[in-house]
Each structure stands twice: as structure tokens, then as C-alpha cells.
Design a protein around this motif. Sequence first.
Motif, PDB file in Angstrom:
ATOM      1  N   TYR A   1       8.212   1.800  26.026  1.00 52.68           N
ATOM      2  CA  TYR A   1       7.027   2.651  25.901  1.00 52.68           C
ATOM      3  C   TYR A   1       6.191   2.621  27.190  1.00 52.68           C
TER       4      TYR A   1
ATOM      5  N   VAL B   1      13.065   6.628  24.913  1.00 50.05           N
ATOM      6  CA  VAL B   1      11.880   7.346  24.443  1.00 50.05           C
ATOM      7  C   VAL B   1      11.917   8.834  24.810  1.00 50.05           C
TER       8      VAL B   1
ATOM      9  N   ALA C   1      12.891   1.302  20.160  1.00 52.38           N
ATOM     10  CA  ALA C   1      12.231   1.250  21.469  1.00 52.38           C
ATOM     11  C   ALA C   1      11.362  -0.003  21.520  1.00 52.38           C
TER      12      ALA C   1
END
Length: 290
Positions: free
Chosen positions: A216, A177, A211
Motif C-alpha cells: 500500500y 494493488v 496486499a
Amino acid sequence: GYAGIDAGGTLVKIAYLSDGSAADSGGEGLLSASLPILVKFPTERIEAAVEWVRRQVPRDTVVGFTGGQAQRLRALLPEYEASAVDVPEFEATAEGAVRILKAEAEKEEAAAASGRFVLVNVGTGTSLHVIEGGERLRLGGIGLGGGTIVGLTGLLCGVRDYAEIARLAPLGSREAVDLTVGQIYAPAIPPIAGDLTAANFARPVPPATGAEPQDYAAAVIGMVAEIVVTVGVQAAGLQKTNQVVYIGSSYQDNALLRELTLRFTEMLGATAKIPKQGPYSGAIGALHLA
Ligand code: ADP
């Protein structure tokens, strides 16, 4: 008996000390050595907190109310009105933090709580204070906190349950990320540590696998930790101390946030403490100031 209730934006925290437990304490001061019962409830189910108080706390108990939802909760508990007291939130938080640090230092047989320190309260949002004995000054706040962890992870991948976020985050990879210094410099050797974040959420091409929710969660918690620590350590520098104490329920059962907060604070040259009872600072402070 005495009770302190800190009704925050996300959680209602309660500290209750019955006359019985106070009498057992002996030592200095009636209240300081005894241990209150500590419980919490989600603010969105405030009736559960009301029920608990009605069942556990005798009507003649002195109840200190603090926090953003204090007025609302106080109105829901008219039976306690005769001995209800409003305690300003920032005074309650500071008082509770000082007492918790002192109690936990004694338990660890370490030196008593440090002289001057910056207090970073990572609740739904974050507020910063400088504390030295009776000097307690609110320095300011930032809108990045535990509420950001829940809200932003929810927006990014639909996981909004706090326990689930805290469980997933240590399994995630921020590299899916974030953009690291190492990625910017590759294949050259970076002038500072390659695993430092260059830009949160800035990874230009997602990894082939995409992702995952845990990535996250890790990235959001990483960002909150980095900003909260940066602001806390810079405030400490301006306030001529290198001690930073982190409290708030955001540290409850959130191993990744705890670990990153400790690591980043040390990395920036300051000393971090995350007291175990930190989430109950406001409630314990309200109990003692009631
Ligand atoms: P406030 O006083 O604003 O309610 P807290 O210090 O109680 O703030 O911290 C709230 C944050 O703690 C939440 O945003 C979340 O990150 C975290 N948290 C810890 N335990 C829980 C829980 N059981 N439910 C929801 N959030 C929790």
C-alpha cells in the motif's frame, strides 16, 4: 542575525543565520554565501519550535514568518514582535528555491540554476510555480501531496508514521494493488510499456497473499509521484521549459518518491532536480525576504 520560519500544515521549518555566521561569509552579499542552521519540528508540537527559537535565537533577530501557521506561531513568540516580518508564502518559497538551486549548483560546480523552470512544491499538498529570474508566478495546485502519502497509507493499512511509511515503501510491490498496462493486455504484448500504471488501486483480484502494508505504501507513493510529475511536466510544457524542480519535505528521507519522481520526469522528456535543501525553501526565502 536573521531567521526565517515556515510554519506549514505538517512541519515547522526554521532557518537561522546568526551575526557570527554572516560575518564569516565574505564574498558577495552579506547573507547569500553563509550557511543558516536548519531545523524542523512537527506542527502538532509547535511548542517545541517555540522553545527552540527562544533558546537559540537572540531577541533582536529579524524574523520572517511564512506559511499557513505563521500567524499562530508569531503570536506564540511575542518577544520577537519588534523585528517580526510577515513574508507571503509563495514569494518565500520561490526566493528560497532560487537561492538553494544557486548554492547547490555552485557546490557541484555545475552551471548556475537553469533560467526558466517549473517549481513543484510537494508539501502537505502540492503547489506549482513558474520561475525565471524575478518572474515568479503561482500556476495552481493539487490536493495530492505528502499529506496524501501519510493519510491514505494510514487509512489503507493503519501505518501513519512517516518514517515507517518511507522505510516500508521500497520493500513493497505495486503489482499487488495497481492495475498495470501489462495486466490488461496479457497474454498479448502491450503497445506501450507493460509496467506502466493503467489504473491506480484497480487490481481486480488481490494476490493470494493479500496486499501488505509495504504494498500500500508503495502504491500510494507511486500514485502521488505519477500525478505530481504528470502535472509538473505538463505545466513545464505550457510554460515553455523542460526543467522541473521538486521541493517540499515529502522528498525528505523518502527514497521511493525521489527515485520515481526523477524516473517519471525523465520518461516524460523533461529534466528533474530535487535539491537537498528543498524542504527549507520557504524558511530560507523568509529569512532573506525578512
Ligand atoms: P507543509 O509546509 O505543508 O507542512 P512540508 O513541505 O513540510 O509541508 O511537507 C510535509 C510532508 O513531508 C508530509 O506530508 C510528509 O509526507 C513529509 N514528511 C517529511 N518528514 C516528515 C516528518 N518528520 N513528519 C511528518 N511528515 C514528514
